[in-house]
Design a protein around this motif. Sequence first.
Motif, PDB file in Angstrom:
ATOM      1  N   ASN A 138      -2.915   0.770   8.805  1.00  0.00           N
ATOM      2  CA  ASN A 138      -1.815   0.658   7.851  1.00  0.00           C
ATOM      3  C   ASN A 138      -0.817  -0.382   8.313  1.00  0.00           C
ATOM      4  N   GLU A 139      -0.797  -1.497   7.636  1.00  0.00           N
ATOM      5  CA  GLU A 139       0.164  -2.541   7.965  1.00  0.00           C
ATOM      6  C   GLU A 139       1.576  -2.125   7.599  1.00  0.00           C
ATOM      7  N   ASN A 140       1.714  -1.282   6.578  1.00  0.00           N
ATOM      8  CA  ASN A 140       3.027  -0.969   6.021  1.00  0.00           C
ATOM      9  C   ASN A 140       3.572   0.387   6.478  1.00  0.00           C
ATOM     10  N   ALA A 141       3.060   0.921   7.553  1.00  0.00           N
ATOM     11  CA  ALA A 141       3.566   2.185   8.077  1.00  0.00           C
ATOM     12  C   ALA A 141       4.046   1.969   9.502  1.00  0.00           C
ATOM     13  N   ALA A 142       5.366   1.962   9.708  1.00  0.00           N
ATOM     14  CA  ALA A 142       5.928   1.663  11.020  1.00  0.00           C
ATOM     15  C   ALA A 142       5.633   2.768  12.034  1.00  0.00           C
ATOM     16  N   SER A 143       5.959   3.992  11.690  1.00  0.00           N
ATOM     17  CA  SER A 143       5.689   5.141  12.558  1.00  0.00           C
ATOM     18  C   SER A 143       5.035   6.221  11.709  1.00  0.00           C
ATOM     19  N   ARG A 152      -1.838  18.160  10.755  1.00  0.00           N
ATOM     20  CA  ARG A 152      -1.276  16.936  11.318  1.00  0.00           C
ATOM     21  C   ARG A 152      -2.187  16.375  12.402  1.00  0.00           C
ATOM     22  N   GLN A 153      -2.366  15.046  12.380  1.00  0.00           N
ATOM     23  CA  GLN A 153      -3.239  14.368  13.339  1.00  0.00           C
ATOM     24  C   GLN A 153      -2.403  13.674  14.413  1.00  0.00           C
ATOM     25  N   ASN A 154      -2.926  13.640  15.629  1.00  0.00           N
ATOM     26  CA  ASN A 154      -2.208  13.004  16.732  1.00  0.00           C
ATOM     27  C   ASN A 154      -2.288  11.482  16.678  1.00  0.00           C
ATOM     28  N   SER A 155      -3.283  10.961  15.983  1.00  0.00           N
ATOM     29  CA  SER A 155      -3.453   9.519  15.855  1.00  0.00           C
ATOM     30  C   SER A 155      -4.135   9.243  14.525  1.00  0.00           C
ATOM     31  N   ALA A 156      -4.340   7.970  14.231  1.00  0.00           N
ATOM     32  CA  ALA A 156      -4.970   7.617  12.962  1.00  0.00           C
ATOM     33  C   ALA A 156      -6.370   8.219  12.893  1.00  0.00           C
ATOM     34  N   PRO A 157      -6.633   9.038  11.885  1.00  0.00           N
ATOM     35  CA  PRO A 157      -7.939   9.712  11.808  1.00  0.00           C
ATOM     36  C   PRO A 157      -9.007   8.802  11.219  1.00  0.00           C
ATOM     37  N   SER A 158     -10.237   9.188  11.431  1.00  0.00           N
ATOM     38  CA  SER A 158     -11.354   8.510  10.793  1.00  0.00           C
ATOM     39  C   SER A 158     -11.642   9.163   9.449  1.00  0.00           C
ATOM     40  N   TYR A 159     -12.126   8.362   8.522  1.00  0.00           N
ATOM     41  CA  TYR A 159     -12.549   8.919   7.242  1.00  0.00           C
ATOM     42  C   TYR A 159     -13.820   9.734   7.440  1.00  0.00           C
ATOM     43  N   VAL A 168      -3.182  12.508   3.824  1.00  0.00           N
ATOM     44  CA  VAL A 168      -1.764  12.229   3.604  1.00  0.00           C
ATOM     45  C   VAL A 168      -1.287  11.260   4.679  1.00  0.00           C
ATOM     46  N   LEU A 169      -0.515  10.283   4.262  1.00  0.00           N
ATOM     47  CA  LEU A 169       0.082   9.313   5.175  1.00  0.00           C
ATOM     48  C   LEU A 169       1.562   9.206   4.844  1.00  0.00           C
ATOM     49  N   THR A 170       2.416   9.417   5.832  1.00  0.00           N
ATOM     50  CA  THR A 170       3.858   9.394   5.598  1.00  0.00           C
ATOM     51  C   THR A 170       4.516   8.185   6.270  1.00  0.00           C
ATOM     52  N   ASN A 171       5.762   7.934   5.868  1.00  0.00           N
ATOM     53  CA  ASN A 171       6.591   6.857   6.411  1.00  0.00           C
ATOM     54  C   ASN A 171       6.004   5.474   6.130  1.00  0.00           C
ATOM     55  N   VAL A 172       5.533   5.282   4.912  1.00  0.00           N
ATOM     56  CA  VAL A 172       4.964   4.006   4.489  1.00  0.00           C
ATOM     57  C   VAL A 172       6.035   3.189   3.775  1.00  0.00           C
ATOM     58  N   SER A 205       8.646   9.291  -3.065  1.00  0.00           N
ATOM     59  CA  SER A 205       9.703   8.408  -2.551  1.00  0.00           C
ATOM     60  C   SER A 205      10.335   8.947  -1.278  1.00  0.00           C
ATOM     61  N   THR A 206       9.886  10.091  -0.807  1.00  0.00           N
ATOM     62  CA  THR A 206      10.422  10.722   0.397  1.00  0.00           C
ATOM     63  C   THR A 206       9.315  10.895   1.436  1.00  0.00           C
ATOM     64  N   VAL A 207       9.714  11.124   2.679  1.00  0.00           N
ATOM     65  CA  VAL A 207       8.763  11.461   3.734  1.00  0.00           C
ATOM     66  C   VAL A 207       8.580  12.975   3.718  1.00  0.00           C
ATOM     67  N   LEU A 208       7.443  13.427   3.270  1.00  0.00           N
ATOM     68  CA  LEU A 208       7.214  14.857   3.129  1.00  0.00           C
ATOM     69  C   LEU A 208       7.166  15.543   4.496  1.00  0.00           C
ATOM     70  N   SER A 209       7.699  16.746   4.548  1.00  0.00           N
ATOM     71  CA  SER A 209       7.636  17.545   5.768  1.00  0.00           C
ATOM     72  C   SER A 209       6.235  18.116   5.930  1.00  0.00           C
ATOM     73  N   GLU A 210       5.957  18.644   7.098  1.00  0.00           N
ATOM     74  CA  GLU A 210       4.648  19.249   7.346  1.00  0.00           C
ATOM     75  C   GLU A 210       4.407  20.434   6.415  1.00  0.00           C
TER      76      GLU A 210
END
Length: 217
Positions: A138-143, A152-159, A168-172, A205-210
């Motif tokens: 994800n180029e457009n997701a800073a954190s 919740r995943q500890n790192s970028a998951p594989s498809y 789900v991907l947050t903070n984009v 438009s928001t960063v969804l909580s867990e």
Amino acid sequence: MYSSPFKGALNDVRIYDHCCSAKEVKEMSLGIVLHYKFDDEVIMRSTMYDCSGYRNNGTITGTLTSSTDAGRYSRSLLFPNTAVNSNYIAVNTAGNFCPALTACTIAWWGKTNSIRSLLLTGQSGSYYVAASSSTMYNENAASPTYYVDGVRQNSAPSYIAGSWHHYVLTNVNLSSWTQMYINRYSTTSTDWCVNGYLNDLRIYSTVLSEADVKSLY
């Protein structure tokens, strides 16, 4: 009261013809700005209609097949990867897509025929989200925070190929996007094509909580 008028700024005033359920009120508070259910026959028309109320309708190009194989709703949309850059949806090509989305959430149900991604790109291949032949990039997701099937995943998951999963991907950050494409990036390689089924794509438009992510799943 007439003697004490409202003083301030208003945005997105809505009047409903029914008493909103608790689920509807919650959905409004999360700030959904795009919702494609892919839950109907799209073969004979050229428009994908946005259910969020923001009219982020999409223009369908190429051959997108409606299928009864679905993750949440009764139908899904099959994106083939047999022809490069020819089967896609272009969203709001006439103006700004969502200029205020500096930190948003993208959620979708997907079933890949091979290890491919949901690919969202901005007005060119310069901006992309959830794009890779295996692991989400994800180029457009800073954190970013990733969730698969509500976990919740500890790192970028594989498809995961061959079965339906909720991603789900947050903070984009989509603030630089004046338009959006689904399944369009490269003109030379099918590695960027979805090659699978999509169902229930949402952008908030928001960063969804867990807790909110779990409720979506």
